[in-house]
Design a protein around this motif. Structure first.
Motif: not given
Length: 178
Positions: A92-110
């Protein structure tokens, strides 16, 4: 990202034409006998468990997205284009959520620890109509019916009909209609 798209086990006389997507080794996807699976089953983590009983139908375009546990008991019908998800998938926190796309593009390391995760259980003989959404932590009781297009955010008692957004009890199913 390690990926194995094989079922852990699959019962006799079961047909799977949908996608099975185990995104991490260790994930468990079991399907009982006499089922027809036309939807998409996604096990996100090594701890994911999708457990499907006997005589279950999962319609085309329906997505089961599992981080923890999704259990579907015997004789359940899930129509097309539904969503069953045991997690919010994002913080729910934008400060955390904003990195989700980069994590997914980096092999799904969510980092699944940043979102709320709660198991789902769909009881024996339940019927979920088209385009139903079942959210994290929900239990659908035995013989319950969820009307098309409903969004289920709370437990559904056995032998009831629910519908709406959010889903509300429409009526009980009397013994002579079971």
């Amino acid at each position: 990202m390690e990926q194995s798209n094989k079922l852990t086990s699959c019962g006799e006389n079961t047909l799977v034409s949908g996608l099975i997507d185990k995104r991490r080794d260790g994930a468990v996807i079991t399907i009982g006998r006499d089922c027809l699976i036309e939807g998409v089953l996604v096990a996100e983590t090594a701890n994911s468990k999708i457990i499907i009983g006997n005589n279950v139908y999962i319609g085309g375009g329906t997505l089961l997205d599992c981080v923890s546990t999704i259990e579907i008991e015997d004789d359940v019908l899930i129509s097309y284009q539904g969503i069953v998800a045991d997690s919010d998938n994002h913080s729910l926190r934008y400060s955390v959520r904003k990195m989700d796309l980069a994590d997914w593009k980096d092999g799904g390391r969510h980092d699944w620890g940043t979102c709320v995760i709660k198991p789902i259980k769909i009881g024996k003989g339940a019927w979920l109509g088209a385009r139903v959404i079942i959210l994290k932590g929900v239990s659908i009781g035995e013989g319950a019916i969820v009307g098309a297009g409903s969004v289920v955010t709370k437990d559904v008692p056995a032998w009831t009909i629910v519908a709406g957004n959010p889903a509300r009890i429409i009526r009980d199913i009397p013994t002579d209609e079971r």
